[in-house]
Design an enzyme around this catalytic site. Structure first.
Site, PDB file in Angstrom:
ATOM      1  N   ARG A   1      39.473  45.173 -71.712  1.00 33.21           N
ATOM      2  CA  ARG A   1      39.513  46.540 -71.170  1.00 33.21           C
ATOM      3  C   ARG A   1      39.146  47.586 -72.229  1.00 33.21           C
ATOM      4  O   ARG A   1      38.494  48.588 -71.901  1.00 33.21           O
ATOM      5  CB  ARG A   1      40.888  46.818 -70.566  1.00 33.21           C
ATOM      6  CG  ARG A   1      40.923  48.071 -69.707  1.00 33.21           C
ATOM      7  CD  ARG A   1      42.202  48.184 -68.910  1.00 33.21           C
ATOM      8  NE  ARG A   1      43.365  48.305 -69.765  1.00 33.21           N
ATOM      9  CZ  ARG A   1      44.623  48.263 -69.316  1.00 33.21           C
ATOM     10  NH1 ARG A   1      44.869  48.084 -68.031  1.00 33.21           N
ATOM     11  NH2 ARG A   1      45.635  48.388 -70.155  1.00 33.21           N
TER      12      ARG A   1
ATOM     13  N   LYS B   1      40.807  53.705 -70.163  1.00 35.32           N
ATOM     14  CA  LYS B   1      41.956  54.447 -70.710  1.00 35.32           C
ATOM     15  C   LYS B   1      41.488  55.513 -71.693  1.00 35.32           C
ATOM     16  O   LYS B   1      41.850  55.485 -72.877  1.00 35.32           O
ATOM     17  CB  LYS B   1      42.917  53.470 -71.383  1.00 35.32           C
ATOM     18  CG  LYS B   1      43.905  52.850 -70.397  1.00 35.32           C
ATOM     19  CD  LYS B   1      44.807  51.843 -71.061  1.00 35.32           C
ATOM     20  CE  LYS B   1      46.056  52.446 -71.644  1.00 35.32           C
ATOM     21  NZ  LYS B   1      47.027  52.883 -70.641  1.00 35.32           N
TER      22      LYS B   1
ATOM     23  N   GLU C   1      47.179  56.064 -57.749  1.00 40.48           N
ATOM     24  CA  GLU C   1      48.150  55.450 -58.651  1.00 40.48           C
ATOM     25  C   GLU C   1      49.291  56.382 -58.994  1.00 40.48           C
ATOM     26  O   GLU C   1      49.364  57.499 -58.487  1.00 40.48           O
ATOM     27  CB  GLU C   1      47.495  54.839 -59.880  1.00 40.48           C
ATOM     28  CG  GLU C   1      46.735  55.773 -60.765  1.00 40.48           C
ATOM     29  CD  GLU C   1      46.051  55.023 -61.921  1.00 40.48           C
ATOM     30  OE1 GLU C   1      46.596  54.042 -62.431  1.00 40.48           O
ATOM     31  OE2 GLU C   1      44.962  55.468 -62.318  1.00 40.48           O
TER      32      GLU C   1
HETATM   33  N1  PLP Z   1      47.467  53.291 -64.724  1.00 45.20           N
HETATM   34  C1  PLP Z   1      47.418  54.102 -65.785  1.00 45.20           C
HETATM   35  C2  PLP Z   1      46.801  55.440 -65.623  1.00 45.20           C
HETATM   36  C3  PLP Z   1      47.934  53.684 -67.021  1.00 45.20           C
HETATM   37  O1  PLP Z   1      47.906  54.485 -68.076  1.00 45.20           O
HETATM   38  C4  PLP Z   1      48.512  52.399 -67.127  1.00 45.20           C
HETATM   39  C5  PLP Z   1      49.020  51.920 -68.399  1.00 45.20           C
HETATM   40  O2  PLP Z   1      48.374  51.222 -69.122  1.00 45.20           O
HETATM   41  C6  PLP Z   1      48.535  51.586 -65.987  1.00 45.20           C
HETATM   42  C7  PLP Z   1      48.008  52.060 -64.805  1.00 45.20           C
HETATM   43  C8  PLP Z   1      49.083  50.211 -66.058  1.00 45.20           C
HETATM   44  O3  PLP Z   1      48.196  49.325 -66.698  1.00 45.20           O
HETATM   45  P1  PLP Z   1      48.713  48.070 -67.475  1.00 45.20           P
HETATM   46  O4  PLP Z   1      49.499  47.268 -66.503  1.00 45.20           O
HETATM   47  O5  PLP Z   1      47.485  47.349 -67.898  1.00 45.20           O
HETATM   48  O6  PLP Z   1      49.533  48.554 -68.596  1.00 45.20           O
HETATM   49  C1  COI Z   2      50.946  51.775 -70.785  1.00 41.69           C
HETATM   50  O1  COI Z   2      51.657  51.320 -69.897  1.00 41.69           O
HETATM   51  O2  COI Z   2      50.529  51.102 -71.738  1.00 41.69           O
HETATM   52  C2  COI Z   2      50.532  53.152 -70.746  1.00 41.69           C
HETATM   53  O3  COI Z   2      49.441  53.435 -71.081  1.00 41.69           O
HETATM   54  C3  COI Z   2      51.485  54.142 -70.385  1.00 41.69           C
HETATM   55  C4  COI Z   2      51.587  55.126 -71.462  1.00 41.69           C
HETATM   56  C5  COI Z   2      50.661  56.256 -71.359  1.00 41.69           C
HETATM   57  C6  COI Z   2      52.833  55.276 -72.182  1.00 41.69           C
END
Ligand code: PLP
Ligand code: COI
Length: 329
Positions: free
Chosen positions: A72, A174, A210
């Site tokens: 990612r 991200k 989301e």
């Molecule tokens: N959506 C957003 C906008 C996020 O910042 C995050 C955090 O990483 C997630 C979803 C969840 O993604 P992940 O499960 O890969 O941490």
């Molecule tokens: C994560 O879950 O890794 C996120 O990015 C959330 C965060 C902005 C603290």
């Protein structure tokens, strides 16, 4: 310090030279000194990741699906026209940082973990709007507890008219700007006493996208786990994992499809999922003044089962599907 319980001593830094990533090293210097004209300050060429290291009952330290964070971050770097990270550099940085800060990895049984934050920024004098010539990749970490208050406690969320990302924008990666865009709607929701914001799809504002910094999922009345499909949400590694857990470990049906906000009462339970959020049960969603409650205002049984399985895998109490866990030795 917000989400972090304390600061840690060591971080890893690597730089590009002539656009090529060079091997980096650990440092105790928390400050970064870069040119005032750096792209990161003006045009937001910045990207981050988030993953965690967990201590198991037997004292092992393990990462959860770090290979997906690696994939990612490079998808994001391509979107920002920044050089992709080599796999060995990404993993060296993470492993060195976890090992160097091992005394700060929370012990098993506290419901805590070591949150690891890799990031890349464009740096160097760059007044015109164009990609930077040079970049910094850094990884730092901090012990953390739960992101949303209260552990496994159902929380109230509210929809917003604002968008964090556009339909063909940067929602799927991200990039820092998505989070800058989320601060104002988040502050409005907080002021009204909500735990956070539910974003709707930016084109029609009719479908759930989301939940702030987490993905959304719902459990229908006939026990199907549903999660939105959208071009403006971050493809969550936690969401991918709970889809697998639901289908292959709990024997549930799963669907990725639009979740219309006007039909949100199709769900008897709902949750937010992410590395930081883990699984946070959603108690209610308020949309245009109408409140829809889930899990009878509590933690529903399916959300609880998903949570127990996921967290069991994180801490090594439940056998993980093949390839999900990387031990740090
Ligand atoms: N959506 C957003 C906008 C996020 O910042 C995050 C955090 O990483 C997630 C979803 C969840 O993604 P992940 O499960 O890969 O941490
Ligand atoms: C994560 O879950 O890794 C996120 O990015 C959330 C965060 C902005 C603290």
């Amino acid at each position: 310090m917000g989400y972090a319980l304390k600061e840690t001593e060591f971080r890893y830094r690597a730089y590009t030279e002539k656009g090529e990533w060079q091997k980096g090293s650990l440092t105790t210097n928390k400050n970064i000194s870069i040119h005032e004209g750096s792209n990161v300050f003006h045009y937001g060429q910045a990207l981050f990741e988030g993953l965690k290291a967990y201590k198991t009952k037997t004292g092992k330290t393990q990462l959860f699906r770090p290979d997906l964070n690696f994939i990612r971050i490079n998808e994001g770097l391509r979107r920002l026209v920044a050089p992709e990270l080599p796999e060995d550099l990404f993993f060296e940085a993470i492993i060195e940082v976890v090992k160097a800060n091992q005394d700060d990895i929370p012990e098993y049984g506290k419901g805590q973990s070591l949150y690891i934050r890799p990031f890349v920024i464009g740096q160097g004098m760059n007044l015109g709007v164009k990609p930077s010539d040079e970049y910094l990749f850094s990884v730092f970490c901090a012990p953390v507890g739960t992101y949303f208050a209260g552990g496994l406690q159902a929380l109230e969320f509210v929809t917003t008219d604002y968008d964090r990302a556009s339909a063909n924008g940067t929602g799927q990666v991200k990039v820092a700007g998505n989070y800058a865009a989320s601060l104002y709607p988040r502050s409005l929701a907080k002021k009204e006493g909500y735990a956070g914001v539910i974003y709707l799809d930016p084109l029609t504002h009719s479908k759930i996208d989301e939940v702030g910094a987490a993905n959304f999922f719902g459990i229908t009345h006939d026990n199907v786990l549903v999660t939105p499909r959208s071009s403006s949400i971050l493809p969550s590694i936690t969401k991918k994992s709970i889809l697998y857990i639901a289908e292959h470990m709990l024997g549930m049906k799963v669907e990725e499809r639009p979740c219309f906000i006007d039909n949100v009462d199709e769900f008897k339970e709902a949750g937010a999922c992410g590395t930081a959020a883990i699984i946070t049960p959603i108690k209610s969603i308020t949309h245009k003044g109408k409140v829809t409650q889930f899990g009878e205002g509590n933690v529903g049984p399916t959300v609880k089962k998903l949570y127990d399985t996921l967290v069991g895998i994180y801490y090594g109490d439940i056998e993980a599907p093949e390839g999900w866990i990387q031990e740090i030795k």
